[in-house]
Write a protein that holds these residues in place. Sequence first.
Motif, PDB file in Angstrom:
ATOM      1  N   ILE A   1       0.835  -1.213   0.000  1.00 23.87           N
ATOM      2  CA  ILE A   1       0.000   0.000   0.000  1.00 23.87           C
ATOM      3  C   ILE A   1       0.869   1.263   0.000  1.00 23.87           C
ATOM      4  N   ILE A   2       1.874   1.287   0.878  1.00 20.40           N
ATOM      5  CA  ILE A   2       2.633   2.527   1.087  1.00 20.40           C
ATOM      6  C   ILE A   2       3.787   2.680   0.099  1.00 20.40           C
ATOM      7  N   ILE A   3       4.488   1.579  -0.192  1.00 19.50           N
ATOM      8  CA  ILE A   3       5.652   1.690  -1.072  1.00 19.50           C
ATOM      9  C   ILE A   3       5.262   1.450  -2.535  1.00 19.50           C
ATOM     10  N   ASN A   4       4.466   0.399  -2.781  1.00 22.60           N
ATOM     11  CA  ASN A   4       4.145   0.038  -4.168  1.00 22.60           C
ATOM     12  C   ASN A   4       2.865   0.695  -4.686  1.00 22.60           C
ATOM     13  N   LYS A   5       2.246   1.509  -3.898  1.00 30.91           N
ATOM     14  CA  LYS A   5       1.071   2.310  -4.302  1.00 30.91           C
ATOM     15  C   LYS A   5      -0.063   1.438  -4.844  1.00 30.91           C
ATOM     16  N   LYS A   6      -0.259   0.285  -4.256  1.00 32.63           N
ATOM     17  CA  LYS A   6      -1.256  -0.651  -4.776  1.00 32.63           C
ATOM     18  C   LYS A   6      -2.662  -0.036  -4.792  1.00 32.63           C
ATOM     19  N   TYR A   7      -2.966   0.807  -3.840  1.00 36.17           N
ATOM     20  CA  TYR A   7      -4.302   1.409  -3.788  1.00 36.17           C
ATOM     21  C   TYR A   7      -4.254   2.909  -4.095  1.00 36.17           C
ATOM     22  N   GLY A   8      -3.270   3.294  -4.875  1.00 42.31           N
ATOM     23  CA  GLY A   8      -3.220   4.676  -5.349  1.00 42.31           C
ATOM     24  C   GLY A   8      -2.251   5.545  -4.576  1.00 42.31           C
TER      25      GLY A   8
END
Lengths: 420, 332
Positions: free
Chosen positions: A408-415
């Motif tokens: 979520i935070i590093i790979n921006k999975k949810y934007g």
Amino acid sequence: MKNIILIVCFILSMTAFTQKKFIWLHGLEGAKGPNTWDIYQQYLTATNGFVIEYPSDNTIAGIANRIYQSDIKPIEVDDDLVVIAHSMGGLVARSLTGLSPKIKGIITVGTPNSGSVLLKNTLSGKTYDFFHQAIRMASGAVDNSLLSGIFSGFPVTTIAAPIVIPITIFKNSTRDGVLTSLKIVLQTGMGIYALSHPCIRDMLPGSALLQHLNTKTDTVPHVNIYGAEDNWQVVRAIGSLSKINDVKNPQYRDQSFDQEYVPKMQAGLVFISQIQQTHNLVYKALAVPAIFMPWIWLTRELVLKARLEWDALYRYLDVGMHADFASNMGAVEYHLQDYCIPTGIDLQKLSCKKSYVPFILENDGILSRQDVISGMEHRENIYNVRVLGVNHQEMGNHIEMRKLLEEIIINKKYGNAFSR
Amino acid sequence: MKSVYVHLVSACFFLLNTACNNDLQPDISTGQPDVVVEMLTHVTLIDQTEYLQEGIHDDFLTREVTAILNNNTFLKHKMKRDAPSGTDTVFTYDEIPLIKETKNCTRIFTDGSMESITEFLTPLSENLIFQLTETPVSEKSRIALTIQKNGVLTAYNAAGETLMHEVFPEQDMREFIDTMKIYVMKTDRYNPEMQYNTKAGIKSFKQHCTTRSNIYELPNGNVIVESPVKNDKEILGIYPGIIGNLKSRIELNPEMTKTLQHDVFQGDNLIQRKKYTYDSSKNLMNLHHNRVICENPQSVETFTLTINTKGYPVIRHSKEFYKANQTRYYFK
């Protein structure tokens, strides 16, 4: 050239000014001792984030207001904020979005968005029933086994001793060592505490705060993380509670804290099997003198009766207690199922039945899935994300949770709203 | 390395199990010389609770029990239901039948030591109760085999991986062996004709029984033994609303060698019934060396009036089916 350098400096400075800050919020009573979120904060957002500690002695709105005034307001001028919160901290985070326009995203983990049924049942006194039931069954099986040995009419050491030894082990290791301590831990850990803390009332299903949070329009993107294994939920939950200080210790990062109680309960079940075999041995041995002493028939039946009680206890520890616990968390719903069992003495001849049977929904050891996502499933701006294998108390220190937060935070999975 | 270990465990189990082969042959000299008692069991158990219902549990529905059920609308409805409907609702987990097939071999040695091997043969997938969850328990975590030997109890899963390894103090069975030896040797010398003399059996019972028991013969030749169950009301865990002294009624075959039915009453209320069947299979005989000394049942069906987790009086119904149920004695 000078202009270019100035433009680059301007862009860099603007980037610095618009950098997000990550605020980590713990759950109920997380302020005591090192915070579990410290572990993630240190490597995920160490340079642009911090953990906020707060006492749990107020209403949730009161806690949110205090945090806003003392910790958020001073920094919100410069930075956009993302709040990452565990358990009750998630309700605090959702309350904060109405106070600070700089909060651009929230991540909640194991938050009782619809209220905790377990908490409600704990306050009403229902929660302890299954521990009483298990202790009652264990005591009955122990007592009747010893009586059946004594009633045999043989010297106690001859017939009863083989039964006494495994029963004593079971009594010490499982009944006294696990069941009673589970009951005490849960009572002192939740029940007594709950009575004196106003934020507890906000977490009861149907509270005014929950109604407000669940009906207001979501202004910021929200990742709502839920779910964990529900197998062995009793021992998982209580085992972690009993090891809470270890859970918080970074040196035990990624370690599962089921390790204390799961093996003990497994051992309890194995001991019961062994006791059953010993009862079988005594029962069959009594068949021989029964030819000469017909009243031994009665003793034999008492031995068999005691063994059946162990069967019932085995079944309760293996399945029943977990089902009771799940039911106390509101993690049960009814599904229509078929099941077939042999009839008569012919194992091949089946009798089938169609029934609505209680199905255990997912829960994280303290909260059911319904507690966490009910009312949140069809709302805009919300991503409900499931994570497996994490117990409520381990959420701050678990490899699966770390992977998910990295996504979520590093790979921006949810934007971009949640990214660094 | 892991596969080597699995093979070692399998080999160890095979060796231990060899002496406990329950596929019995007339020649049972395979027992090792130092084994003095060997117990073999291969049983399937089916267990569930049932609500008391007219037409099915009539013998349990006495005036006192019916009064208790009539005080609860739900239980009254369950009792009065004419016939099971196509669709029902399970309210507690013990209503869902649990099927468990186990195989055990326990051996006692002349030095008083004991070892025991138990196989739990029913996979989780065969019991609905283990599937009623969003994340079913892994078969890997199921205990499939336990070995108790040399003061240690070890549990393995079906793949041979160790799940648990606990100290389990060894029991000194020498007194047990001495006692059993007296009765087994006595039985081995027993005149079989005497067993078929019902009147002699009844007379023997009256001579030896010190309790206020009653023994009599039914027209079909079966023998009834009625005895008070001392004064231990707790021993059977009876529903609180049912009062009266406990008494036991055992029906035996005319030879008084087999229990056919065993009822336990509290006052006039039946609170437990066991039914036994026999099929004279050799796997169900207790043997001294190669001689039959008595016979074990092929099936035991038990109905017990008990209290479920909701506090309701219910019938716990269990059935045991034995493929092997045998104790072999090797006394010198």
